[in-house]
Design a protein around this motif. Structure first.
Motif, PDB file in Angstrom:
ATOM      1  N   ASN A  53       0.818  -1.212   0.000  1.00 31.89           N
ATOM      2  CA  ASN A  53       0.000   0.000   0.000  1.00 31.89           C
ATOM      3  C   ASN A  53       0.852   1.262   0.000  1.00 31.89           C
ATOM      4  OD1 ASN A  53      -2.404   1.550   0.202  1.00 31.89           O
ATOM      5  ND2 ASN A  53      -2.135   1.694   2.409  1.00 31.89           N
ATOM      6  N   SER A  54       1.830   1.319   0.894  1.00 29.39           N
ATOM      7  CA  SER A  54       2.641   2.542   0.989  1.00 29.39           C
ATOM      8  C   SER A  54       3.603   2.675  -0.187  1.00 29.39           C
ATOM      9  CB  SER A  54       3.410   2.577   2.306  1.00 29.39           C
ATOM     10  OG  SER A  54       4.292   1.484   2.428  1.00 29.39           O
ATOM     11  N   VAL A  55       4.150   1.567  -0.669  1.00 25.67           N
ATOM     12  CA  VAL A  55       5.083   1.641  -1.798  1.00 25.67           C
ATOM     13  C   VAL A  55       4.346   2.055  -3.067  1.00 25.67           C
ATOM     14  CG1 VAL A  55       6.737   0.349  -3.207  1.00 25.67           C
ATOM     15  CG2 VAL A  55       6.626  -0.048  -0.738  1.00 25.67           C
ATOM     16  N   ILE A  56       3.137   1.567  -3.247  1.00 24.11           N
ATOM     17  CA  ILE A  56       2.331   1.966  -4.408  1.00 24.11           C
ATOM     18  C   ILE A  56       2.007   3.458  -4.341  1.00 24.11           C
ATOM     19  CG2 ILE A  56       0.039   1.713  -5.446  1.00 24.11           C
ATOM     20  CD1 ILE A  56       0.290  -1.325  -4.773  1.00 24.11           C
ATOM     21  N   THR A  57       1.655   3.948  -3.160  1.00 27.27           N
ATOM     22  CA  THR A  57       1.395   5.384  -3.007  1.00 27.27           C
ATOM     23  C   THR A  57       2.646   6.186  -3.327  1.00 27.27           C
ATOM     24  OG1 THR A  57      -0.235   4.917  -1.280  1.00 27.27           O
ATOM     25  CG2 THR A  57       0.599   7.176  -1.417  1.00 27.27           C
ATOM     26  N   LEU A  58       3.780   5.741  -2.824  1.00 28.22           N
ATOM     27  CA  LEU A  58       5.052   6.407  -3.089  1.00 28.22           C
ATOM     28  C   LEU A  58       5.330   6.456  -4.592  1.00 28.22           C
ATOM     29  CD1 LEU A  58       7.670   7.479  -1.552  1.00 28.22           C
ATOM     30  CD2 LEU A  58       8.617   5.227  -2.037  1.00 28.22           C
ATOM     31  N   ALA A  59       5.122   5.340  -5.266  1.00 27.86           N
ATOM     32  CA  ALA A  59       5.409   5.271  -6.696  1.00 27.86           C
ATOM     33  C   ALA A  59       4.517   6.181  -7.520  1.00 27.86           C
ATOM     34  CB  ALA A  59       5.262   3.827  -7.181  1.00 27.86           C
ATOM     35  N   THR A  60       3.295   6.386  -7.066  1.00 27.07           N
ATOM     36  CA  THR A  60       2.375   7.228  -7.836  1.00 27.07           C
ATOM     37  C   THR A  60       2.545   8.712  -7.540  1.00 27.07           C
ATOM     38  OG1 THR A  60       0.648   6.849  -6.180  1.00 27.07           O
ATOM     39  CG2 THR A  60       0.641   5.422  -8.097  1.00 27.07           C
ATOM     40  N   LYS A  61       3.072   9.043  -6.370  1.00 22.71           N
ATOM     41  CA  LYS A  61       3.261  10.449  -5.987  1.00 22.71           C
ATOM     42  C   LYS A  61       4.674  10.950  -6.281  1.00 22.71           C
ATOM     43  CE  LYS A  61      -0.846  11.077  -4.191  1.00 22.71           C
ATOM     44  NZ  LYS A  61      -1.819  12.037  -4.782  1.00 22.71           N
ATOM     45  N   CYS A  62       5.664  10.077  -6.200  1.00 23.19           N
ATOM     46  CA  CYS A  62       7.072  10.472  -6.348  1.00 23.19           C
ATOM     47  C   CYS A  62       7.639   9.824  -7.609  1.00 23.19           C
ATOM     48  CB  CYS A  62       7.872  10.056  -5.117  1.00 23.19           C
ATOM     49  SG  CYS A  62       7.242  10.744  -3.572  1.00 23.19           S
ATOM     50  N   THR A  63       7.138  10.235  -8.746  1.00 21.20           N
ATOM     51  CA  THR A  63       7.492   9.573  -9.999  1.00 21.20           C
ATOM     52  C   THR A  63       8.916   9.904 -10.459  1.00 21.20           C
ATOM     53  OG1 THR A  63       6.459  11.380 -11.224  1.00 21.20           O
ATOM     54  CG2 THR A  63       5.101   9.430 -10.763  1.00 21.20           C
ATOM     55  N   GLY A  64       9.567  10.854  -9.797  1.00 21.76           N
ATOM     56  CA  GLY A  64      10.940  11.195 -10.138  1.00 21.76           C
ATOM     57  C   GLY A  64      11.978  10.374  -9.409  1.00 21.76           C
ATOM     58  N   LEU A  65      11.540   9.375  -8.646  1.00 18.96           N
ATOM     59  CA  LEU A  65      12.496   8.522  -7.933  1.00 18.96           C
ATOM     60  C   LEU A  65      13.539   7.932  -8.884  1.00 18.96           C
ATOM     61  CD1 LEU A  65      10.341   6.422  -5.428  1.00 18.96           C
ATOM     62  CD2 LEU A  65      12.295   7.857  -4.813  1.00 18.96           C
ATOM     63  N   THR A  66      14.811   8.031  -8.464  1.00 18.79           N
ATOM     64  CA  THR A  66      15.878   7.395  -9.237  1.00 18.79           C
ATOM     65  C   THR A  66      16.567   6.274  -8.446  1.00 18.79           C
ATOM     66  OG1 THR A  66      17.495   9.048  -8.518  1.00 18.79           O
ATOM     67  CG2 THR A  66      16.340   9.455 -10.604  1.00 18.79           C
ATOM     68  N   LYS A  67      16.475   6.343  -7.103  1.00 13.99           N
ATOM     69  CA  LYS A  67      17.104   5.325  -6.266  1.00 13.99           C
ATOM     70  C   LYS A  67      16.164   4.940  -5.136  1.00 13.99           C
ATOM     71  CE  LYS A  67      21.781   7.164  -7.003  1.00 13.99           C
ATOM     72  NZ  LYS A  67      23.022   7.645  -6.330  1.00 13.99           N
ATOM     73  N   ILE A  68      16.018   3.642  -4.902  1.00 15.00           N
ATOM     74  CA  ILE A  68      15.197   3.182  -3.780  1.00 15.00           C
ATOM     75  C   ILE A  68      15.762   1.868  -3.242  1.00 15.00           C
ATOM     76  CG2 ILE A  68      13.503   2.023  -5.281  1.00 15.00           C
ATOM     77  CD1 ILE A  68      11.380   2.921  -3.111  1.00 15.00           C
ATOM     78  N   GLN A  69      15.893   1.812  -1.930  1.00 13.66           N
ATOM     79  CA  GLN A  69      16.359   0.613  -1.241  1.00 13.66           C
ATOM     80  C   GLN A  69      15.263   0.145  -0.290  1.00 13.66           C
ATOM     81  OE1 GLN A  69      19.365  -0.898  -1.879  1.00 13.66           O
ATOM     82  NE2 GLN A  69      19.675   0.671  -3.465  1.00 13.66           N
ATOM     83  N   LEU A  70      14.831  -1.090  -0.455  1.00 16.22           N
ATOM     84  CA  LEU A  70      13.762  -1.662   0.367  1.00 16.22           C
ATOM     85  C   LEU A  70      14.234  -2.958   1.030  1.00 16.22           C
ATOM     86  CD1 LEU A  70      10.840  -1.101  -2.155  1.00 16.22           C
ATOM     87  CD2 LEU A  70      11.242   0.183  -0.046  1.00 16.22           C
ATOM     88  N   LYS A  71      15.459  -2.954   1.499  1.00 18.11           N
ATOM     89  CA  LYS A  71      16.085  -4.154   2.049  1.00 18.11           C
ATOM     90  C   LYS A  71      15.273  -4.763   3.202  1.00 18.11           C
ATOM     91  CE  LYS A  71      20.373  -5.556   4.370  1.00 18.11           C
ATOM     92  NZ  LYS A  71      21.678  -5.070   4.883  1.00 18.11           N
ATOM     93  N   LYS A  72      14.992  -6.044   3.074  1.00 20.05           N
ATOM     94  CA  LYS A  72      14.298  -6.819   4.101  1.00 20.05           C
ATOM     95  C   LYS A  72      12.905  -6.287   4.425  1.00 20.05           C
ATOM     96  CE  LYS A  72      18.483  -8.681   6.240  1.00 20.05           C
ATOM     97  NZ  LYS A  72      19.278  -8.814   7.471  1.00 20.05           N
ATOM     98  N   CYS A  73      12.262  -5.662   3.458  1.00 21.87           N
ATOM     99  CA  CYS A  73      10.846  -5.296   3.621  1.00 21.87           C
ATOM    100  C   CYS A  73      10.044  -6.481   3.083  1.00 21.87           C
ATOM    101  CB  CYS A  73      10.536  -4.008   2.872  1.00 21.87           C
ATOM    102  SG  CYS A  73      11.347  -2.553   3.554  1.00 21.87           S
ATOM    103  N   ARG A  74       9.795  -7.448   3.932  1.00 19.41           N
ATOM    104  CA  ARG A  74       9.354  -8.761   3.473  1.00 19.41           C
ATOM    105  C   ARG A  74       7.867  -8.865   3.158  1.00 19.41           C
ATOM    106  NH1 ARG A  74      13.549 -12.016   7.378  1.00 19.41           N
ATOM    107  NH2 ARG A  74      15.324 -11.770   6.000  1.00 19.41           N
ATOM    108  N   ASN A  75       7.120  -7.795   3.358  1.00 21.66           N
ATOM    109  CA  ASN A  75       5.723  -7.801   2.945  1.00 21.66           C
ATOM    110  C   ASN A  75       5.528  -7.236   1.543  1.00 21.66           C
ATOM    111  OD1 ASN A  75       4.302  -9.099   4.936  1.00 21.66           O
ATOM    112  ND2 ASN A  75       3.907  -7.265   6.138  1.00 21.66           N
ATOM    113  N   ILE A  76       6.594  -6.705   0.962  1.00 19.21           N
ATOM    114  CA  ILE A  76       6.499  -6.140  -0.382  1.00 19.21           C
ATOM    115  C   ILE A  76       6.323  -7.280  -1.391  1.00 19.21           C
ATOM    116  CG2 ILE A  76       7.708  -4.792  -2.145  1.00 19.21           C
ATOM    117  CD1 ILE A  76       6.910  -3.209   0.340  1.00 19.21           C
ATOM    118  N   THR A  77       5.366  -7.118  -2.301  1.00 19.73           N
ATOM    119  CA  THR A  77       5.120  -8.137  -3.322  1.00 19.73           C
ATOM    120  C   THR A  77       5.351  -7.561  -4.721  1.00 19.73           C
ATOM    121  OG1 THR A  77       2.775  -7.692  -3.740  1.00 19.73           O
ATOM    122  CG2 THR A  77       3.307  -9.067  -1.816  1.00 19.73           C
ATOM    123  N   ASP A  78       5.144  -8.405  -5.709  1.00 20.61           N
ATOM    124  CA  ASP A  78       5.306  -7.986  -7.100  1.00 20.61           C
ATOM    125  C   ASP A  78       4.473  -6.756  -7.434  1.00 20.61           C
ATOM    126  OD1 ASP A  78       7.047 -10.074  -7.591  1.00 20.61           O
ATOM    127  OD2 ASP A  78       5.547 -11.353  -8.560  1.00 20.61           O
TER     128      ASP A  78
END
Length: 199
Positions: A53-78
């Motif tokens: 939920n939060s990563v999808i919101t981030l992706a839709t609001k912050c479309t200029g992202l060039t770098k992202i690290q989500l290490k060991k965020c084990r609830n993240i899915t495809d």
């Protein structure tokens, strides 16, 4: 509190939360709404606090992202990673280490949408040759790829990297027990800039 900080700093372009072990979806959603100019975000070890939920919101609001690290965020899915790939096509560096629900589907979406990618960490993700070959075919600027503990990876994936990514400088294949000398030799023969190989 964190939300107040984000609200007061709408021009933030980089935030490193790797030492903040209690980051939740609410904080990431606040970040997405208040800091839409964000380019670089690092989160780690928030094993089950961060969801799609939060990563999808981030992706839709912050479309200029060039770098992202989500290490060991084990609830993240495809689903979350596909949304990142399709909305943040300028990504050059993505880290998904130990995001164990990530599969070939998500990595293929990255490959197909983020052709400028130079660094990717897929260590301990549930991927196969299909994902790596897609990356090698579409992301020819790769300089650093980590496939450690991806136990389904075999020689054809590494050979695809060798044949398509001549700028490669670093590759990690720790505990990839199905990789043979054939693949390693192919990497060394075709990647003249290679400086670091972890077996």
């Amino acid at each position: 509190d964190m939300e107040y900080l984000l609200k007061m700093c709408p021009r933030l372009t980089k935030i490193d939360m790797r030492s903040c072990l209690n980051i939740t979806d609410d904080i990431i959603i606040a970040l997405a709404f208040y800091c839409t100019e964000l380019k670089d975000l690092s989160i780690r070890d928030n094993f089950y606090n961060i969801s799609d939920n939060s990563v999808i919101t981030l992706a839709t609001k912050c479309t200029g992202l060039t770098k992202i690290q989500l290490k060991k965020c084990r609830n993240i899915t495809d689903e979350a990673v596909i949304t990142l790939a399709t909305n943040c096509t300028g990504l050059i560096d993505i880290g998904l280490m130990s995001c164990s629900k990530i599969t070939d589907v998500a990595v293929t979406a990255i490959a197909e949408n983020c052709s400028r990618l130079t660094m990717i960490n897929l260590s301990d993700c549930n991927i196969t040759n299909e994902a790596v070959i897609a990356l090698a075919t579409n992301c020819k600027r790769l300089i650093d790829i980590n496939l450690s503990f991806c136990e389904n990876i075999t020689d054809p994936a590494v050979i695809a990297i060798a044949m398509n990514c001549p700028e490669l400088m670093k590759i990690a294949l720790l505990s990839c027990s199905n990789i043979t000398n054939v693949a390693i030799i192919t990497i060394t023969e075709n990647c003249p800039r290679l400086r670091d190989i972890n077996l």
